[in-house]
Design a protein around this motif. Structure first.
Motif, PDB file in Angstrom:
ATOM      1  N   SER A 254       0.834  -1.197   0.000  1.00 15.93           N
ATOM      2  CA  SER A 254       0.000   0.000   0.000  1.00 15.93           C
ATOM      3  C   SER A 254       0.875   1.256   0.000  1.00 15.93           C
ATOM      4  CB  SER A 254      -0.913   0.014   1.228  1.00 15.93           C
ATOM      5  OG  SER A 254      -1.821  -1.072   1.208  1.00 15.93           O
ATOM      6  N   VAL A 255       0.311   2.351  -0.510  1.00 13.95           N
ATOM      7  CA  VAL A 255       1.000   3.638  -0.506  1.00 13.95           C
ATOM      8  C   VAL A 255       0.092   4.658   0.163  1.00 13.95           C
ATOM      9  CG1 VAL A 255       2.425   3.153  -2.505  1.00 13.95           C
ATOM     10  CG2 VAL A 255       0.180   4.183  -2.839  1.00 13.95           C
ATOM     11  N   VAL A 256       0.692   5.621   0.847  1.00 11.05           N
ATOM     12  CA  VAL A 256      -0.060   6.556   1.676  1.00 11.05           C
ATOM     13  C   VAL A 256       0.408   7.981   1.401  1.00 11.05           C
ATOM     14  CG1 VAL A 256      -0.508   7.301   4.055  1.00 11.05           C
ATOM     15  CG2 VAL A 256      -0.459   4.855   3.497  1.00 11.05           C
ATOM     16  N   MET A 257      -0.552   8.876   1.266  1.00 13.53           N
ATOM     17  CA  MET A 257      -0.265  10.306   1.284  1.00 13.53           C
ATOM     18  C   MET A 257      -1.000  10.902   2.473  1.00 13.53           C
ATOM     19  SD  MET A 257      -0.214  11.546  -2.718  1.00 13.53           S
ATOM     20  CE  MET A 257       0.536  13.111  -2.237  1.00 13.53           C
ATOM     21  N   CYS A 258      -0.330  11.777   3.207  1.00 13.78           N
ATOM     22  CA  CYS A 258      -0.973  12.453   4.333  1.00 13.78           C
ATOM     23  C   CYS A 258      -0.729  13.947   4.194  1.00 13.78           C
ATOM     24  CB  CYS A 258      -0.467  11.920   5.664  1.00 13.78           C
ATOM     25  SG  CYS A 258       1.308  12.022   5.936  1.00 13.78           S
ATOM     26  N   ASN A 259      -1.723  14.718   4.580  1.00 10.79           N
ATOM     27  CA  ASN A 259      -1.724  16.143   4.291  1.00 10.79           C
ATOM     28  C   ASN A 259      -2.185  16.941   5.503  1.00 10.79           C
ATOM     29  OD1 ASN A 259      -1.870  18.533   2.333  1.00 10.79           O
ATOM     30  ND2 ASN A 259      -3.944  18.493   3.179  1.00 10.79           N
ATOM     31  N   GLU A 260      -1.632  18.131   5.637  1.00  6.01           N
ATOM     32  CA  GLU A 260      -2.091  19.091   6.633  1.00  6.01           C
ATOM     33  C   GLU A 260      -1.968  20.498   6.047  1.00  6.01           C
ATOM     34  OE1 GLU A 260      -3.515  21.285   9.376  1.00  6.01           O
ATOM     35  OE2 GLU A 260      -3.605  19.099   9.613  1.00  6.01           O
ATOM     36  N   PRO A 261      -3.090  21.250   5.967  1.00 14.52           N
ATOM     37  CA  PRO A 261      -3.042  22.573   5.343  1.00 14.52           C
ATOM     38  C   PRO A 261      -2.268  23.617   6.153  1.00 14.52           C
ATOM     39  CG  PRO A 261      -5.289  21.697   5.356  1.00 14.52           C
ATOM     40  CD  PRO A 261      -4.462  20.819   6.252  1.00 14.52           C
ATOM     41  N   VAL A 262      -2.256  23.511   7.487  1.00 15.52           N
ATOM     42  CA  VAL A 262      -1.610  24.515   8.332  1.00 15.52           C
ATOM     43  C   VAL A 262      -0.123  24.202   8.427  1.00 15.52           C
ATOM     44  CG1 VAL A 262      -1.563  25.590  10.617  1.00 15.52           C
ATOM     45  CG2 VAL A 262      -3.751  24.804   9.637  1.00 15.52           C
ATOM     46  N   ARG A 263       0.715  25.160   8.053  1.00 14.13           N
ATOM     47  CA  ARG A 263       2.149  24.925   7.908  1.00 14.13           C
ATOM     48  C   ARG A 263       2.788  24.376   9.184  1.00 14.13           C
ATOM     49  NH1 ARG A 263       6.414  24.001   4.399  1.00 14.13           N
ATOM     50  NH2 ARG A 263       8.341  24.677   5.386  1.00 14.13           N
ATOM     51  N   GLN A 264       2.541  25.017  10.324  1.00 18.96           N
ATOM     52  CA  GLN A 264       3.184  24.585  11.561  1.00 18.96           C
ATOM     53  C   GLN A 264       2.755  23.174  11.936  1.00 18.96           C
ATOM     54  OE1 GLN A 264       2.582  27.263  14.846  1.00 18.96           O
ATOM     55  NE2 GLN A 264       4.134  26.278  16.120  1.00 18.96           N
ATOM     56  N   ARG A 265       1.473  22.875  11.796  1.00 20.64           N
ATOM     57  CA  ARG A 265       0.987  21.531  12.093  1.00 20.64           C
ATOM     58  C   ARG A 265       1.533  20.517  11.089  1.00 20.64           C
ATOM     59  NH1 ARG A 265      -3.383  20.369  15.050  1.00 20.64           N
ATOM     60  NH2 ARG A 265      -4.324  19.074  13.419  1.00 20.64           N
ATOM     61  N   ALA A 266       1.729  20.955   9.848  1.00 28.60           N
ATOM     62  CA  ALA A 266       2.278  20.053   8.833  1.00 28.60           C
ATOM     63  C   ALA A 266       3.715  19.650   9.169  1.00 28.60           C
ATOM     64  CB  ALA A 266       2.222  20.716   7.460  1.00 28.60           C
ATOM     65  N   GLN A 267       4.472  20.570   9.778  1.00 28.61           N
ATOM     66  CA  GLN A 267       5.837  20.237  10.182  1.00 28.61           C
ATOM     67  C   GLN A 267       5.835  19.182  11.292  1.00 28.61           C
ATOM     68  OE1 GLN A 267       8.463  21.058   8.683  1.00 28.61           O
ATOM     69  NE2 GLN A 267       7.996  22.896   7.501  1.00 28.61           N
ATOM     70  N   VAL A 268       4.869  19.288  12.220  1.00 32.97           N
ATOM     71  CA  VAL A 268       4.740  18.276  13.270  1.00 32.97           C
ATOM     72  C   VAL A 268       4.371  16.933  12.647  1.00 32.97           C
ATOM     73  CG1 VAL A 268       3.436  17.601  15.320  1.00 32.97           C
ATOM     74  CG2 VAL A 268       4.122  19.994  15.003  1.00 32.97           C
ATOM     75  N   LEU A 269       3.464  16.953  11.679  1.00 31.03           N
ATOM     76  CA  LEU A 269       3.095  15.724  10.970  1.00 31.03           C
ATOM     77  C   LEU A 269       4.316  15.091  10.314  1.00 31.03           C
ATOM     78  CD1 LEU A 269       1.004  13.763   9.691  1.00 31.03           C
ATOM     79  CD2 LEU A 269       0.708  15.458   7.866  1.00 31.03           C
ATOM     80  N   ALA A 270       5.109  15.893   9.612  1.00 29.71           N
ATOM     81  CA  ALA A 270       6.294  15.356   8.934  1.00 29.71           C
ATOM     82  C   ALA A 270       7.275  14.752   9.935  1.00 29.71           C
ATOM     83  CB  ALA A 270       6.968  16.465   8.120  1.00 29.71           C
TER      84      ALA A 270
END
Length: 478
Positions: free
Chosen positions: A114-130
């Motif tokens: 399987s392959v997964v893409m995950c997204n977060e529109p808010v920049r600061q929260r996206a850095q935490v996600l990464a």
């Protein structure tokens, strides 16, 4: 809630909200195998465990190594839902993914390939996600910082889309006083409108016959059942049943006349916080992907679709050879050539489409960072499950040394430790790289990830029962 639950049900909820929330963690089986936790297993997720009290998670090196994730138990129901309805390799999108709990839950439930893409529109929260995805170490993930409408325009198509949408946060009432203070009926209405907008964009990316998992961490029927009814009726979908056990005490629909299977976790009924979930199958049979629109003009910081820059092709090939089954990976560069990564070949086409339309923060296995005319190993490479045993020498740290390393402080390796890039470990778990120059080791742990507290507990929290991690990925009791 008094109207929906009645006097007795409302009393149970109110008493629970006045009490202490439960604490639970979920193991990363790709890293810790059959290890267990000193606690009670979450009944709908074999990887999840309740623990008796909240320890100082910050000071557990195994948390920073991505061996487990702190997640409230209700949200782990996603693992059960996916395991029941997914039998083969799929492409999954987690559209509102920060901080990464449901993405990592999905990674533990999906079949191989399987392959997964995950997204977060808010920049600061996206850095935490990464950061959390990097620590989890899965090689088959792309992290983006884009809006749902960007996905709707991208031409990408997915078999499964998770829409854990922003909500009024009633399920946070027990843990967050600000959630209580910020609640209003107007906020509920505003959230409902935003949720439908997000779902409509996501629906454009869902293949016919694909699954949408719609979830919130709120209680009310406006954001829950009414939105699910809108999705099924307006967009065209069928609600799917997920098997449950009566002992789980999941609350069915609270909306009179609703009639479809939905799953609501309420404090006082289930052991966890607030969660609402529905699984919806999009009408139609799976067909060819949508034709993507013409690519937009590439941003200056866009990727290079596999071309290695800075004349470092040989060094890039060397880093690629550090991976297990390296011949199944494709090298790409990110952030204008400043980062080198390796993608599983199965997700190369998806990445190529995403790279034209979305802002990509991370992809696949992080291999290297540009330095001078070459690349130095990426700090997160040491945390990847794709890193081959023996690719770099290793040095075991004591607990105080491990915490010092995670604070980005200087450490000294034992006499005889090899020079150059070394993976430092604690209890066999890789924490990251140092560059050993003999009299000291330069700490390469990312500054933005560091522990900021100067406190040092007498002993580690001991969430995961003692084990010894071997190069083959198995463990045994110490």
């Amino acid at each position: 809630m008094l109207t929906l639950l009645g006097d007795e049900g409302f009393r149970r909820l109110q008493e629970a909200l006045d009490g202490e929330p439960s604490v639970s963690v979920r193991l990363n089986r790709a890293k810790c195998g059959a290890a267990t936790v000193a606690g009670t297993q979450v009944p709908w997720c074999g990887d999840g465990f309740y623990i008796s009290q909240r320890p100082a998670f910050t000071f557990d090196p195994l948390l920073h190594a991505g061996f487990y994730y702190v997640q409230e138990a209700s949200s782990m129901f996603l693992h059960h839902a996916l395991s029941e309805h997914v039998s083969g390799a799929v492409a999954l999108l987690d559209l509102c993914a920060a901080p990464g709990g449901k993405t990592t839950t999905a990674l533990g439930a999906l079949p191989g390939g399987s392959v997964v893409m995950c997204n977060e529109p808010v920049r600061q929260r996206a850095q935490v996600l990464a950061e959390n995805i990097a620590k989890w170490g899965a090689p088959n993930v792309v992290v983006t910082n884009s809006y749902p409408r960007d996905y709707a325009r991208s031409g990408l198509a997915f078999d499964i889309i998770l829409c854990d949408v922003p909500c009024s946060g009633e399920g946070m009432f027990r843990k967050d006083a600000e959630a209580v203070a910020g609640w209003s009926e107007a906020a509920v209405d505003s959230c409902c409108a935003l949720q439908r907008e997000i779902v409509a964009d996501a629906w454009e990316c869902l293949r016919p016959g694909g699954l949408m998992v719609y979830s919130t961490c709120t209680f009310n029927t406006r954001e829950d059942e009414e939105n699910v009814r809108w999705i099924a009726g307006r967009l065209g979908g069928q609600l799917l049943q997920v098997s449950t056990d009566s002992s789980w005490r999941i609350v069915p629909s609270l909306l009179p006349g609703f009639g479809g299977p939905v799953y609501r976790f309420l404090p006082g009924f289930t052991r966890g916080e607030g969660l609402f979930m529905a699984v919806i199958r999009k009408e139609g049979d799976a067909g060819p992907d949508r034709k993507p629109p013409a690519p937009r003009k590439r941003r200056a910081k866009g990727g290079t679709q596999g071309r290695c820059q800075h004349g470092a092709a040989a060094q890039a090939a060397g880093l690629l050879s550090c991976l297990r089954e390296s011949d199944t990976f494709v090298p790409v560069t990110l952030t204008g050539g400043r980062e080198l990564a390796a993608l599983p070949a199965a997700m190369a086409d998806m990445y190529a489409r995403a790279e034209r339309h979305l802002k990509i923060l991370a992809a696949g296995v992080p291999l290297g960072l540009a330095k001078g005319h070459g690349y130095t190993p990426h700090p997160a490479l040491a945390l990847s499950t794709a890193l081959a045993p023996g690719a770099f020498p290793r040095a075991e740290l004591t607990y105080p040394q491990a915490v010092s390393y995670l604070r980005h402080e200087a450490i000294t390796l034992p006499d005889g430790a090899p020079r150059g890039h070394v993976v430092v470990t604690w209890q066999g778990a890789p924490l990251g790289f140092v560059k050993n120059i003999g009299n000291r080791a330069n700490n390469l742990f990312p500054q933005e990830w560091r522990i900021k507290s100067s406190h040092l507990p007498d002993s580690p929290p001991g969430i995961i029962r003692p084990y010894i991690l071997t190069d083959s990925g198995t463990e045994a009791a110490q």
